[in-house]
Structures are given as C-alpha cells and as structure tokens.
Design a protein around this motif. Structure first.
Motif, PDB file in Angstrom:
ATOM      1  N   ASP A  97       0.850  -1.177   0.000  1.00  6.09           N
ATOM      2  CA  ASP A  97       0.000   0.000   0.000  1.00  6.09           C
ATOM      3  C   ASP A  97       0.893   1.236   0.000  1.00  6.09           C
ATOM      4  O   ASP A  97       1.620   1.482   0.966  1.00  6.09           O
ATOM      5  CB  ASP A  97      -0.899  -0.024   1.246  1.00  6.09           C
ATOM      6  CG  ASP A  97      -1.818   1.170   1.336  1.00  6.09           C
ATOM      7  OD1 ASP A  97      -1.798   2.033   0.428  1.00  6.09           O
ATOM      8  OD2 ASP A  97      -2.563   1.258   2.328  1.00  6.09           O
TER       9      ASP A  97
ATOM     10  N   HIS B 240       0.071   4.339   0.267  1.00  4.56           N
ATOM     11  CA  HIS B 240      -0.316   5.304   1.299  1.00  4.56           C
ATOM     12  C   HIS B 240       0.351   4.951   2.632  1.00  4.56           C
ATOM     13  O   HIS B 240       0.791   5.832   3.360  1.00  4.56           O
ATOM     14  CB  HIS B 240      -1.831   5.355   1.468  1.00  4.56           C
ATOM     15  CG  HIS B 240      -2.543   5.670   0.193  1.00  4.56           C
ATOM     16  ND1 HIS B 240      -2.412   6.878  -0.448  1.00  4.56           N
ATOM     17  CD2 HIS B 240      -3.377   4.936  -0.569  1.00  4.56           C
ATOM     18  CE1 HIS B 240      -3.143   6.873  -1.547  1.00  4.56           C
ATOM     19  NE2 HIS B 240      -3.741   5.709  -1.648  1.00  4.56           N
TER      20      HIS B 240
ATOM     21  N   TYR C  98      -7.989   9.007   5.204  1.00  7.34           N
ATOM     22  CA  TYR C  98      -8.006   7.596   5.599  1.00  7.34           C
ATOM     23  C   TYR C  98      -9.409   7.125   5.962  1.00  7.34           C
ATOM     24  O   TYR C  98      -9.844   6.057   5.540  1.00  7.34           O
ATOM     25  CB  TYR C  98      -7.072   7.349   6.783  1.00  7.34           C
ATOM     26  CG  TYR C  98      -5.607   7.524   6.483  1.00  7.34           C
ATOM     27  CD1 TYR C  98      -5.087   7.350   5.205  1.00  7.34           C
ATOM     28  CD2 TYR C  98      -4.725   7.861   7.497  1.00  7.34           C
ATOM     29  CE1 TYR C  98      -3.744   7.509   4.952  1.00  7.34           C
ATOM     30  CE2 TYR C  98      -3.373   8.014   7.248  1.00  7.34           C
ATOM     31  CZ  TYR C  98      -2.884   7.839   5.973  1.00  7.34           C
ATOM     32  OH  TYR C  98      -1.546   7.992   5.731  1.00  7.34           O
TER      33      TYR C  98
ATOM     34  N   TYR D  38     -10.501   6.656   1.864  1.00  5.99           N
ATOM     35  CA  TYR D  38      -9.957   5.294   1.719  1.00  5.99           C
ATOM     36  C   TYR D  38     -10.739   4.267   2.523  1.00  5.99           C
ATOM     37  O   TYR D  38     -10.520   3.070   2.387  1.00  5.99           O
ATOM     38  CB  TYR D  38      -8.489   5.247   2.143  1.00  5.99           C
ATOM     39  CG  TYR D  38      -7.600   6.239   1.446  1.00  5.99           C
ATOM     40  CD1 TYR D  38      -7.889   6.739   0.180  1.00  5.99           C
ATOM     41  CD2 TYR D  38      -6.450   6.701   2.068  1.00  5.99           C
ATOM     42  CE1 TYR D  38      -7.067   7.644  -0.440  1.00  5.99           C
ATOM     43  CE2 TYR D  38      -5.614   7.606   1.449  1.00  5.99           C
ATOM     44  CZ  TYR D  38      -5.930   8.083   0.198  1.00  5.99           C
ATOM     45  OH  TYR D  38      -5.097   8.992  -0.414  1.00  5.99           O
TER      46      TYR D  38
END
Length: 191
Positions: free
Chosen positions: A11, A13, A61, A65
């Motif tokens: 990931d 991020h 987040y 996400y």
C-alpha cells in the motif's frame, strides 16, 4: 522501514505515512537538542504543521480510503501541537466528516468552522499554518524558528506555483485553479 511496510501491506499510502512518521519523529528528536527557548518555539510551529498533516490524513483515511479507526490512527504522527494522542484516538472514531470537525479542539476548530468539504478543510489548515509561520517569522526570539517560518511560507508559495503551472499545462479552468488554491473573496486577507 518504508520497504518493510510496502512488502507487508503493498500500500503506497502506508509507505508514505511510514516515511513521514519516521521523518517527523527524527525531526522532533533533534529538537530536544536545542536550548529551551528555541526548542519550545520550534516545537510549537512544527506541532501546528504536524496537526495539519494528521488532520488531512485522518480525513482521507477515514472517509476517502475507508480505513478502520485503528488503521487510520496507526498511520498518524503522534506529536502535534493541539492534536495529541488521546485527541487523535477520539477523532479517529468519528463516523462523519462533520462529526470530526465538531469534535476538534477549539484552537483548530475556530479556523475550520466554515468548511463543508475536505478540500476546504485542507485550504483552511494551510492558511492556519501560514498564519502561525508568519507570526513566528515576525515575532519569535528564536532565529531558527523564524527560519522555519520563512521556509514554510516559501514552500506554500512554491506549491501554489506548481499548481498554477500544472493547471496551465493541462488547460484547466482559471476559476477552478483559484478555488483549488483557496482564492475566494477574502480568503487571503492576512497577506
């Protein structure tokens, strides 16, 4: 550390968060070596920048996400000025953007009261950091803090120039660019 995160999570991020956590963690540790007045002023200004980063990340987040509360909290830098560990933990459990904004500490909330979207929030947070940087640059007794204030202001200017260049390159609507940079009536009244 970032490589291990990418190998385990795949990931980007999470990798970005790991790099920033490490960077700001080391920077905060270096501040401990400064004399008292310099350390205090630098910690205040750097803490406001970390608050901006944490709040922007948390909103992304949680609401973009769709990460869990614990995952969102795990990726944050836990040494801000107004957003400390317990506050970040409490905020990461909020169900909506509006609820999160309503639960912020007053020192930050008063600057974000008119925000309806995450983009507006980021613009107002940037303005908040610029105000603090300008104040420290003009008034701080700490030369190093004045230098950091100057650098934060110049970084903001460079980011705006980059945004304008990319907008021009991609032939974006000038009104859209003004909005993305926060240029509305009175948006930059402190300058």
């Amino acid at each position: 550390q970032a490589r291990r995160v990418f190998e385990s999570e795949h990931d980007l991020h999470a990798v970005e968060a790991a790099i920033d956590q490490h960077y700001y963690g080391r920077l905060l540790n270096q501040l401990k070596k400064l004399p008292g007045p310099d350390r205090e002023a630098m910690t205040q200004l750097l803490g406001v920048l970390i608050d901006k980063i944490n709040l922007s990340w948390m909103v992304r987040y949680l609401f973009a996400y769709k990460l869990s509360s614990s995952e969102s909290y795990y990726h944050l830098i836990l040494s801000g000025r107004y957003l400390k560990r317990n506050t970040l933990l409490m905020l990461s459990a909020k169900e909506s953007f509006e609820e999160l904004l309503e639960s912020l500490p007053e020192q930050i909330k008063q600057h974000l009261m008119k925000c309806d979207t995450p983009l507006q929030m980021e613009q107002h947070l940037e303005k908040f950091v610029r105000l603090k940087a300008r104040k420290h640059m003009k008034c701080s007794h700490s030369i190093i803090t004045r230098a950091l204030g100057y650098l934060l202001l110049r970084e903001c200017d460079l980011n705006h120039i980059r945004t304008l260049c990319m907008g021009k390159k991609h032939d974006l609507d000038p009104g859209l660019l003004r909005t993305s940079l926060g240029h509305r009536a009175g948006a930059f009244s402190e300058e």
